[in-house]
Design a protein around this motif. Structure first.
Motif, PDB file in Angstrom:
ATOM      1  N   TRP A   5       0.838  -1.190   0.000  1.00  0.00           N
ATOM      2  CA  TRP A   5       0.000   0.000   0.000  1.00  0.00           C
ATOM      3  C   TRP A   5       0.874   1.242   0.000  1.00  0.00           C
ATOM      4  CZ3 TRP A   5       0.956   2.961   4.303  1.00  0.00           C
ATOM      5  CH2 TRP A   5       1.496   2.310   5.407  1.00  0.00           C
ATOM      6  N   TYR A   6       0.266   2.356  -0.384  1.00  0.00           N
ATOM      7  CA  TYR A   6       0.953   3.651  -0.405  1.00  0.00           C
ATOM      8  C   TYR A   6       0.072   4.630   0.358  1.00  0.00           C
ATOM      9  CZ  TYR A   6       3.634   7.612  -2.246  1.00  0.00           C
ATOM     10  OH  TYR A   6       4.419   8.724  -2.372  1.00  0.00           O
ATOM     11  N   SER A   7       0.650   5.340   1.317  1.00  0.00           N
ATOM     12  CA  SER A   7      -0.157   6.096   2.277  1.00  0.00           C
ATOM     13  C   SER A   7      -1.061   7.140   1.627  1.00  0.00           C
ATOM     14  CB  SER A   7       0.741   6.760   3.326  1.00  0.00           C
ATOM     15  OG  SER A   7       1.629   7.687   2.733  1.00  0.00           O
ATOM     16  N   SER A   8      -0.593   7.818   0.572  1.00  0.00           N
ATOM     17  CA  SER A   8      -1.441   8.839  -0.060  1.00  0.00           C
ATOM     18  C   SER A   8      -2.723   8.233  -0.600  1.00  0.00           C
ATOM     19  CB  SER A   8      -0.675   9.547  -1.184  1.00  0.00           C
ATOM     20  OG  SER A   8       0.371  10.346  -0.661  1.00  0.00           O
ATOM     21  N   ASP A   9      -2.630   7.007  -1.117  1.00  0.00           N
ATOM     22  CA  ASP A   9      -3.830   6.324  -1.618  1.00  0.00           C
ATOM     23  C   ASP A   9      -4.803   6.027  -0.480  1.00  0.00           C
ATOM     24  OD1 ASP A   9      -2.421   6.327  -3.995  1.00  0.00           O
ATOM     25  OD2 ASP A   9      -1.821   4.230  -3.842  1.00  0.00           O
ATOM     26  N   LEU A  10      -4.252   5.660   0.676  1.00  0.00           N
ATOM     27  CA  LEU A  10      -5.112   5.285   1.800  1.00  0.00           C
ATOM     28  C   LEU A  10      -5.863   6.475   2.374  1.00  0.00           C
ATOM     29  CD1 LEU A  10      -3.025   2.621   3.750  1.00  0.00           C
ATOM     30  CD2 LEU A  10      -4.718   2.316   1.948  1.00  0.00           C
ATOM     31  N   TRP A  11      -5.279   7.680   2.288  1.00  0.00           N
ATOM     32  CA  TRP A  11      -6.012   8.852   2.771  1.00  0.00           C
ATOM     33  C   TRP A  11      -7.327   9.005   1.997  1.00  0.00           C
ATOM     34  CZ3 TRP A  11      -5.411  11.045   7.170  1.00  0.00           C
ATOM     35  CH2 TRP A  11      -4.163  11.139   7.784  1.00  0.00           C
ATOM     36  N   ALA A  12      -7.287   8.741   0.702  1.00  0.00           N
ATOM     37  CA  ALA A  12      -8.518   8.826  -0.092  1.00  0.00           C
ATOM     38  C   ALA A  12      -9.458   7.676   0.225  1.00  0.00           C
ATOM     39  CB  ALA A  12      -8.171   8.840  -1.578  1.00  0.00           C
ATOM     40  N   THR A  33      -7.663  15.404   6.020  1.00  0.00           N
ATOM     41  CA  THR A  33      -6.757  14.460   5.367  1.00  0.00           C
ATOM     42  C   THR A  33      -5.341  15.028   5.422  1.00  0.00           C
ATOM     43  OG1 THR A  33      -7.343  15.457   3.238  1.00  0.00           O
ATOM     44  CG2 THR A  33      -8.459  13.427   3.849  1.00  0.00           C
ATOM     45  N   ALA A  34      -4.607  14.653   6.452  1.00  0.00           N
ATOM     46  CA  ALA A  34      -3.263  15.191   6.703  1.00  0.00           C
ATOM     47  C   ALA A  34      -2.223  14.354   5.960  1.00  0.00           C
ATOM     48  CB  ALA A  34      -2.977  15.209   8.198  1.00  0.00           C
ATOM     49  N   PHE A  35      -2.180  14.508   4.638  1.00  0.00           N
ATOM     50  CA  PHE A  35      -1.204  13.769   3.844  1.00  0.00           C
ATOM     51  C   PHE A  35       0.201  13.999   4.396  1.00  0.00           C
ATOM     52  CE2 PHE A  35      -4.684  14.315   0.833  1.00  0.00           C
ATOM     53  CZ  PHE A  35      -4.732  13.083   0.192  1.00  0.00           C
ATOM     54  N   ASN A  36       0.941  12.912   4.585  1.00  0.00           N
ATOM     55  CA  ASN A  36       2.336  13.106   4.965  1.00  0.00           C
ATOM     56  C   ASN A  36       3.183  13.493   3.762  1.00  0.00           C
ATOM     57  OD1 ASN A  36       1.597  10.321   4.364  1.00  0.00           O
ATOM     58  ND2 ASN A  36       3.768   9.849   4.575  1.00  0.00           N
ATOM     59  N   ALA A  37       2.674  13.269   2.551  1.00  0.00           N
ATOM     60  CA  ALA A  37       3.345  13.743   1.341  1.00  0.00           C
ATOM     61  C   ALA A  37       3.208  15.264   1.254  1.00  0.00           C
ATOM     62  CB  ALA A  37       2.691  13.113   0.107  1.00  0.00           C
ATOM     63  N   PRO A  38       4.247  15.982   0.818  1.00  0.00           N
ATOM     64  CA  PRO A  38       5.567  15.501   0.412  1.00  0.00           C
ATOM     65  C   PRO A  38       6.624  15.645   1.513  1.00  0.00           C
ATOM     66  CG  PRO A  38       5.320  17.742  -0.346  1.00  0.00           C
ATOM     67  CD  PRO A  38       4.079  17.416   0.450  1.00  0.00           C
ATOM     68  N   HIS A  39       6.251  15.316   2.741  1.00  0.00           N
ATOM     69  CA  HIS A  39       7.230  15.374   3.820  1.00  0.00           C
ATOM     70  C   HIS A  39       8.306  14.303   3.612  1.00  0.00           C
ATOM     71  CE1 HIS A  39       8.810  15.458   7.945  1.00  0.00           C
ATOM     72  NE2 HIS A  39       8.191  16.621   8.081  1.00  0.00           N
ATOM     73  N   PHE A  40       9.505  14.622   4.091  1.00  0.00           N
ATOM     74  CA  PHE A  40      10.586  13.637   4.001  1.00  0.00           C
ATOM     75  C   PHE A  40      10.319  12.469   4.956  1.00  0.00           C
ATOM     76  CE2 PHE A  40      11.762  16.965   7.057  1.00  0.00           C
ATOM     77  CZ  PHE A  40      12.011  16.224   8.191  1.00  0.00           C
ATOM     78  N   VAL A 114       5.877  12.062  -5.681  1.00  0.00           N
ATOM     79  CA  VAL A 114       5.138  12.123  -4.424  1.00  0.00           C
ATOM     80  C   VAL A 114       3.976  13.114  -4.542  1.00  0.00           C
ATOM     81  CG1 VAL A 114       5.290  12.798  -1.997  1.00  0.00           C
ATOM     82  CG2 VAL A 114       7.116  11.436  -3.018  1.00  0.00           C
ATOM     83  N   ILE A 115       4.246  14.274  -5.133  1.00  0.00           N
ATOM     84  CA  ILE A 115       3.205  15.290  -5.324  1.00  0.00           C
ATOM     85  C   ILE A 115       2.114  14.780  -6.253  1.00  0.00           C
ATOM     86  CG2 ILE A 115       2.734  17.566  -6.321  1.00  0.00           C
ATOM     87  CD1 ILE A 115       4.103  17.882  -3.712  1.00  0.00           C
ATOM     88  N   GLU A 116       2.517  14.145  -7.357  1.00  0.00           N
ATOM     89  CA  GLU A 116       1.536  13.649  -8.326  1.00  0.00           C
ATOM     90  C   GLU A 116       0.602  12.625  -7.687  1.00  0.00           C
ATOM     91  OE1 GLU A 116       1.553  11.753 -12.811  1.00  0.00           O
ATOM     92  OE2 GLU A 116       3.031  11.036 -11.367  1.00  0.00           O
ATOM     93  N   ARG A 117       1.188  11.732  -6.895  1.00  0.00           N
ATOM     94  CA  ARG A 117       0.368  10.689  -6.276  1.00  0.00           C
ATOM     95  C   ARG A 117      -0.619  11.299  -5.273  1.00  0.00           C
ATOM     96  NH1 ARG A 117       1.181   5.082  -7.451  1.00  0.00           N
ATOM     97  NH2 ARG A 117      -0.296   3.949  -6.164  1.00  0.00           N
ATOM     98  N   MET A 118      -0.178  12.327  -4.544  1.00  0.00           N
ATOM     99  CA  MET A 118      -1.083  13.021  -3.633  1.00  0.00           C
ATOM    100  C   MET A 118      -2.186  13.729  -4.413  1.00  0.00           C
ATOM    101  SD  MET A 118      -0.304  16.045  -0.839  1.00  0.00           S
ATOM    102  CE  MET A 118       0.347  17.132  -2.094  1.00  0.00           C
ATOM    103  N   ASP A 119      -1.828  14.362  -5.519  1.00  0.00           N
ATOM    104  CA  ASP A 119      -2.813  15.051  -6.346  1.00  0.00           C
ATOM    105  C   ASP A 119      -3.867  14.080  -6.864  1.00  0.00           C
ATOM    106  OD1 ASP A 119      -3.652  17.516  -7.784  1.00  0.00           O
ATOM    107  OD2 ASP A 119      -3.135  16.352  -9.559  1.00  0.00           O
TER     108      ASP A 119
END
Length: 297
Positions: A5-12, A33-40, A114-119
């Motif tokens: 899994w990828y965390s940005s997907d799970l937020w949605a 929805t506190a995306f951790n992306a694009p945090h390091f 990372v940004i694209e996946r969050m978008d």
């Protein structure tokens, strides 16, 4: 849930699950929805990174100039605002070897992925609200919590065999953060504009006048205003106590007037502090101070 899994997907995924639970209970919902992306550390699927490889080979010098011109053309910034000088410690892109340029391009490709996946996940949330008939009556606020991150310095960080994987440790560093913060000075951790000036995108078809859609609103807001805005938009009353205990009064103001093109009712200055770096803004005046140093306008 799959082990992969990828965390940005799970937020949605989990965000829409929460919305469904609220609708089933016939209750209003507040979703953060506190995306951790694009945090390091920057990590993204390999196929997403591959799409961005090579797109940053023009380098931060040229891309920064191009971004600055696009910002002016789009009306995001005043043409009277100068492009801040590139810090002396950031090397000219042309001074780098091809191998160094390729490494830096790789770091930024991971960041972009990372940004694209969050978008994409934000789009999934929006589509989900539309499918459920909730989009027009939902106020969506999208914002970043700070400016670009220069931690890891000029070299950035690229630890791991497969950069961008779950086992890697990637920071884009100061050079690319200087591009990200165009045209401002300094970065996250500081309270100059490069550290605290971030965009806020508001979407609410049922609450924002049609004539205001796509309009740039230049009145400054603060993170503390989000609570007051949510209370105002929902028609709720902020309580003074809970279970007999006093609740801290809300500190911010509602941003709804600004969304309608009206003046904000801000009577107090705005303050920031981060690890000793601090600033205060009152109207068009801003006072900034670095840790253990005197302030300057």
């Amino acid at each position: 849930m799959s082990k992969e899994w990828y965390s940005s997907d799970l937020w949605a995924d989990f965000g829409l699950k929460f919305v469904d639970e609220a609708l089933a209970a016939k209750k209003p919902f507040f979703l953060y929805t506190a995306f951790n992306a694009p945090h390091f550390p920057l990590q993204a699927p390999e196929e997403d990174i591959a799409r961005w490889r090579g797109k940053f080979k023009a380098g931060w010098d040229k891309l920064r100039e191009e971004r600055y011109r696009r910002q002016i053309a789009a009306g995001l910034i005043d043409e009277k605002w100068p492009l801040s000088p590139c810090p002396a410690e950031v090397p000219a892109w042309e001074s780098l070897t091809p191998e160094q340029q390729d490494r830096y391009d790789h770091l930024m490709a991971i960041y972009a992925a990372v940004i694209e996946r969050m978008d994409r996940a934000v789009g999934q949330l929006v589509d989900g609200l539309k499918q459920r008939g909730q989009l027009d009556n939902t106020l969506i606020l999208f914002l970043s919590d700070n400016g670009g991150n220069a931690e890891a310095g000029v070299p950035g960080r690229s630890n791991g065999k497969n950069l961008g994987s779950a086992d890697s440790d990637v920071f884009i560093g100061q050079c690319w953060a200087t591009l990200n913060n165009t045209p401002f000075v300094r970065y996250k951790h500081y309270t100059d504009e490069g550290g605290i000036s971030t965009p806020l995108i508001a979407h609410w078809p049922g609450g924002i006048p049609a004539a205001r859609r796509g309009v740039l609103e230049k009145q400054p807001g603060h993170l503390i205003d989000i609570l007051a805005t949510a209370v105002d938009a929902s028609g709720a009353e902020y309580p003074k106590e809970f279970n007999g205990k006093a609740i801290t009064p809300k500190a911010g103001i509602s941003l709804l007037p600004a969304l309608k093109g009206e003046s904000l009712a801000r009577s107090q200055p705005i303050f920031w502090e981060h690890e000793g770096n601090r600033a205060v803004r009152d109207g068009d005046l801003k006072l900034v101070a670095l840790e253990n140093q005197l302030a300057s306008l």
